[in-house]
Design a protein around this motif. Structure first.
Motif, PDB file in Angstrom:
ATOM      1  N   SER A 267       0.705  -1.140  -0.004  1.00 36.53           N
ATOM      2  CA  SER A 267       0.151  -0.057   0.174  1.00 36.53           C
ATOM      3  C   SER A 267       0.694   1.259   0.001  1.00 36.53           C
ATOM      4  O   SER A 267       2.023   1.078  -0.028  1.00 36.53           O
ATOM      5  CB  SER A 267      -1.023   0.125   1.269  1.00 36.53           C
TER       6      SER A 267
ATOM      7  N   PHE B 247      -5.670  -6.372  -6.896  1.00 37.28           N
ATOM      8  CA  PHE B 247      -5.218  -5.051  -7.043  1.00 37.28           C
ATOM      9  C   PHE B 247      -6.320  -4.011  -7.234  1.00 37.28           C
ATOM     10  O   PHE B 247      -7.309  -4.184  -7.765  1.00 37.28           O
ATOM     11  CB  PHE B 247      -4.367  -4.856  -8.343  1.00 37.28           C
TER      12      PHE B 247
ATOM     13  N   THR C 154       3.513  -8.094 -15.440  1.00 39.13           N
ATOM     14  CA  THR C 154       2.701  -7.215 -14.625  1.00 39.13           C
ATOM     15  C   THR C 154       3.533  -5.711 -14.911  1.00 39.13           C
ATOM     16  O   THR C 154       4.692  -5.609 -14.607  1.00 39.13           O
ATOM     17  CB  THR C 154       2.742  -7.408 -13.186  1.00 39.13           C
ATOM     18  N   ARG C 156       2.576  -1.845 -13.911  1.00 44.30           N
ATOM     19  CA  ARG C 156       1.602  -0.603 -13.489  1.00 44.30           C
ATOM     20  C   ARG C 156       2.489   0.643 -13.256  1.00 44.30           C
ATOM     21  O   ARG C 156       3.533   0.383 -12.344  1.00 44.30           O
ATOM     22  CB  ARG C 156       1.071  -1.074 -12.214  1.00 44.30           C
ATOM     23  N   ALA C 236      -0.673   2.501  -9.464  1.00 41.35           N
ATOM     24  CA  ALA C 236      -0.448   1.632  -8.508  1.00 41.35           C
ATOM     25  C   ALA C 236       0.030   2.438  -7.271  1.00 41.35           C
ATOM     26  O   ALA C 236       1.132   3.069  -7.250  1.00 41.35           O
ATOM     27  CB  ALA C 236       0.660   0.466  -8.668  1.00 41.35           C
ATOM     28  N   TYR C 238       1.393   2.044  -4.293  1.00 40.62           N
ATOM     29  CA  TYR C 238       2.620   1.588  -3.825  1.00 40.62           C
ATOM     30  C   TYR C 238       3.631   2.058  -4.611  1.00 40.62           C
ATOM     31  O   TYR C 238       5.032   1.526  -4.095  1.00 40.62           O
ATOM     32  CB  TYR C 238       2.578   0.155  -3.412  1.00 40.62           C
ATOM     33  N   ASP C 241       5.135  -0.783 -10.418  1.00 41.33           N
ATOM     34  CA  ASP C 241       5.036  -2.369 -10.220  1.00 41.33           C
ATOM     35  C   ASP C 241       5.330  -3.272 -11.528  1.00 41.33           C
ATOM     36  O   ASP C 241       4.808  -3.010 -12.406  1.00 41.33           O
ATOM     37  CB  ASP C 241       3.540  -2.696  -9.881  1.00 41.33           C
ATOM     38  N   ARG C 243       6.976  -6.701 -12.716  1.00 41.94           N
ATOM     39  CA  ARG C 243       7.284  -8.022 -12.494  1.00 41.94           C
ATOM     40  C   ARG C 243       6.996  -8.911 -13.731  1.00 41.94           C
ATOM     41  O   ARG C 243       6.163  -8.582 -14.513  1.00 41.94           O
ATOM     42  CB  ARG C 243       6.320  -8.583 -11.374  1.00 41.94           C
ATOM     43  N   ALA C 256      11.078 -10.265  -9.045  1.00 40.43           N
ATOM     44  CA  ALA C 256      10.040  -9.516  -8.411  1.00 40.43           C
ATOM     45  C   ALA C 256      10.484  -7.939  -8.388  1.00 40.43           C
ATOM     46  O   ALA C 256      11.680  -7.718  -9.079  1.00 40.43           O
ATOM     47  CB  ALA C 256      10.394  -9.655  -6.772  1.00 40.43           C
ATOM     48  N   ASN C 257       9.936  -6.978  -7.823  1.00 35.36           N
ATOM     49  CA  ASN C 257      10.211  -5.529  -7.917  1.00 35.36           C
ATOM     50  C   ASN C 257      11.677  -5.422  -7.255  1.00 35.36           C
ATOM     51  O   ASN C 257      11.992  -5.825  -6.307  1.00 35.36           O
ATOM     52  CB  ASN C 257       9.301  -4.617  -7.322  1.00 35.36           C
ATOM     53  N   PRO C 276       8.265  -0.928  -3.973  1.00 35.31           N
ATOM     54  CA  PRO C 276       9.047  -0.970  -4.959  1.00 35.31           C
ATOM     55  C   PRO C 276       9.718   0.493  -5.182  1.00 35.31           C
ATOM     56  O   PRO C 276       9.159   1.653  -4.704  1.00 35.31           O
ATOM     57  CB  PRO C 276       8.095  -1.199  -6.125  1.00 35.31           C
TER      58      PRO C 276
END
Lengths: 336, 336, 336, 336
Positions: A267, B247, C154, C156, C236, C238, C241, C243, C256-257, C276
């Protein structure tokens, strides 16, 4: 249908009840024939609900039943040695919660009785049955890290026990670190030869007033040359912190904490994962069942228990040395 | 001592036996009074060992016992609808393994019988009770990701079932993806309105010859505007791969695989962790117990089941649309 | 001391300036001899500070300098094809930011000019040089996952660009997903044969009013039989993103990020890790440098660029198909 | 254009060259005006390639240049104190590689010269600038763990240096652990009051024959009551193992190792991730640049350096105590 093993339980406080319920749920080939507890009257309803018929005030009634194959001793620590001796003399196999005693002579007396009676004896160092630690142990034995050079154990409780409990607990080293002393021996497969204990009262001054410490770093030397370190705290606000690391010539094995789930929330405030399982009841739930399975397996298949009386004796030897080290401010060699 | 709920079990193949043993180990307030199975003779020894006395060839004998409160239907899929109807008519609460049927009319007929009889009905979408997925669901409901925009489900088996099984399974979408269709609805809390299925035979040509696919990516549209995607494979050599991701406007929740331990080995070749738990028996062990706990809780406390007949119907609706999409090479809207 | 390669830069907006500064800091064997930009006057101070002397308004002045070996094209997208053609005709090696153009004929015209001039041409698909994705690519090539069955991407953004920018961007598929289309080809090593695009306006209605979408799931089929899926969001919360996952007969590789640090805080509220890296400037910092290193290496050592004109053409082909799929609500085959 | 700071470099061995190249690539506002090295002749080509014109055999020539604002001392350890004194007397700001010296009087003499000259002085404890450790430090300062109770530092090299190097290194505590002593002070913000060192020769007997140890566990007590532990090994086959953990009343912060990528391969043999970055050149690449940035920032903006002479003195004080503890087999209090 296989003949059931008949069990007698001595002491049915919180930990005893947990074991009884675990056994009923997981081992259909075990019959809990009797329970002995000085507060037997309070147990009637609970035992009746579980279908256990024989509830005694006096453990001698239980030991006198020739049908009972094995006893599980969950009574208070100060009675362990006595119960072991009487159970051994009655020819029963014995599972006993740790520790046997804090007095070395008393421990040796109990172990002698066991040896003379030639019965199975397993001590309740349940962490040896934890899925993580057991795997670390197995991988070390398989040579995955080569020769062991360093073992590190982190062991922190989520909150301290009541001060009253601490007063009678024998102190941090005997109540809490004793599991870590055993873990150090279990993981390295080597005896501890020297201990240096550094400790402080940082969590709660009341613990200090009760004559104990609440935070500690204990350095160990092993017979095989390896070095070890244990760090303890009575209070980790994020939960039960139980990790180990074994480092050697071929690599390093670490065991992280278990968590309730593998769910992660990303988040705007960060990436947030579960805290470790809260305390020993959650973390070692399966380990408590597996140590019983191992004990019953020893009886049925005539095997040597994974945790012996010597393991109980050695852990106390290290504890006594740690205590002395802390008092005298110097490393203490362990004499056997 | 609380009065025990009395249960009858219809069908005791592999999955039925697992449930029976789970119940005996975990729910002392439940009595399994009878089992009905067309191969009753083969069950005698097993049932005897467990102390279950009444073994019937004909499920009607079981349904005729007025003492039985609820039935658990674990017989073959083609009998589910019939068993549901008869059990409902006999006034029994019903737990039924998924799916109810592949025929929409047959499903509706069964659900009508349940509704008319006003009995509890729970379907065996066990993954809703998985600790990870349940937590994701709960966090989504609590608003932790805000409005859901994207849901992603990875669902891969460690190895394909025998070709014979595949022929009678209804195909990948009904045998395997149906769990993921339910998971998509469970996590988003919204109905699927459109499906596009892309699939191939990449794992084993014999699966193609049997008229099925073994690898698939299925895109979903939801009533609330969210988009979803499921990816399936019949063969992931590293084990059962079961992950989800939700998401939304406030963040992203992911659930990683469960592993046997948290042990990691750092060596000269790399940093090596455990593979995922091998298959559904290991991964969903607790979920199978928890779905039963939930079902019994519905009966005892008169609650609405977490997995209803409508959930069973909707998953089949999506499966039919996916099948049609694959055949016609275009997205298919779901009509209700 | 090796003779320096002399470079001309066409277009010094935000991305152009970043590249210029990267080159000055990292490649002492490169001399930036000239910059051409229609807003040349605004660049004087910045260029002077960096010691770059020749600042032109007209790129023809730059192309006319026979000492310049290669040009880097960072001007606006609508000028790319023209600049490529003129640079090729002037015999310069060419690095061009993606995309070449949105018009297939215009792209082909540019690539023909490059081919005829026999100069090096590299397109700015910088993510191929990301340390994570490059390693995934390399492992796939080494056969670590066996035959590829599924690729998942992914992608974003942390926040949408201004609406004005979106209007001129060519839309989500050409502005954002085009990187993912290239990544899909890069990781699988196979051409895309069919596209199905599912998309929605969930982040900001203004994006919809501008004629674009902000959330998408795009399914791909590859020539080698593999299936793929890309999921995109313009927002996103956070962070960025990015991946990928490649699944095949021998296993599954995930990237992974990247995060700013590996620091984790365990507190009473949870176990909190870094988000990230925020956006492409942070995440692909090294990749931007490495793509330049690769380009200069092609010139110095006469190698074939890792990202070719065909890669630019193919990504646009997929984008056009995705656009059409979204409009017509059906999967679109790619025709070459 | 800002006036450039002019730098003189004393000593251009491996570490000196690395710093020079870092400066040229990252700080355009710095001019390296001169280098002094007793092997000046060997440096000509390298310096020429970099555009550095003044190469001296005698550092006095460099110190005599009034244009030089600051010197960077990368010569051998035994010359550090002398170079510091002469540089301070010449009125130059000073960056010096750790350690200042092993002799406390010599250190104090050097620091007195710095103080008298009132120049900036920064010591090369580069790990304070590592992104992970800096964040741990900052979070501890922000109160994220509350009062610090336990600090744990793991510091293991991928392979031991040549025996010849070890002989002149001052031993494990001065060559390797000295960084960890500084880290302990940096993270806790408190002085060490007592040291107990436990160590062994487990990696290579030749290290023992050279009078040194290769494996160590060092326990620390801090002025603020906290406890600490450092574990060292000269050889971790999986790479450079550099982790820290700070535990306190409000939680626990850990910093894991940096890895080249975040790529994970799940295959039939396990789930395999990257090893840590190989050694200090890879792990602390950015930290080496950032410590220079910080030093130049101190000069330009008249700030106090993050690593002072006192930090250098304290680390040696702890090292001397650790050495004594190991020799005498008892904890040693630090006297100031």
């Amino acid at each position: 249908m296989r003949k059931k093993i008949k069990i007698g339980v001595i002491g049915a406080g919180r930990i005893g009840k947990m074991h009884v319920e675990n056994i009923l749920s997981n081992f259909r080939y075990i019959e809990i024939k009797a329970i002995a507890d000085i507060f037997a009257d309070n147990l009637k309803e609970w035992a009746n609900e579980l279908g256990i018929k024989n509830i005694y005030k006096d453990h001698k009634d239980l030991l006198g039943d020739p049908e009972i194959d094995a006893v599980l001793i969950f009574s208070s620590t100060d009675t362990h040695a006595q119960m072991i001796i009487e159970s051994a003399n009655a020819g029963k196999h014995i599972f006993c919660e740790k520790p046997i005693d804090f007095d070395l002579n008393r421990i040796r007396e109990a172990l002698n009785a066991v040896e003379k009676a030639n019965v199975k004896f397993q001590l309740g160092f349940n962490r040896r049955f934890d899925h993580n630690f057991k795997k670390v142990h197995d991988m070390v034995r398989e040579g995955k890290v080569g020769d062991v050079h360093i073992v590190k154990i982190t062991s922190r409780d989520p909150e301290p026990p009541p001060i009253g409990y601490i007063r009678g607990s024998g102190g941090l080293f005997f109540d809490m670190t004793i599991h870590d002393f055993d873990m150090a021996r279990y993981l390295t497969g080597s005896e501890v030869t020297e201990v240096f204990a550094s400790a402080a009262v940082l969590v709660d001054p009341a613990i200090g007033e009760a004559g104990d410490v609440d935070t500690a770093i204990i350095t160990l030397k092993f017979e095989n040359g390896a070095l070890g370190v244990i760090d303890n705290s009575r209070k980790a606000v994020y939960g039960y912190d139980q990790r180990v690391e074994v480092f050697g010539t071929k690599g390093c094995i670490t065991a992280a904490n278990d968590t309730p789930t593998n769910v992660i929330l990303s988040s705007s405030v960060g990436v947030i994962a579960d805290k470790p399982k809260y305390f020993f009841q959650e973390r070692y739930k399966e380990a408590y069942i597996d140590e019983m399975r191992a004990f019953f397996d020893c009886i049925i298949n005539d095997k040597k228990p994974i945790v012996t009386g010597i393991d109980g004796l050695e852990a106390v030897l290290i504890g006594i040395a740690a205590q002395k080290s802390l008092k005298e401010g110097r490393p203490i060699k362990i004499e056997r």
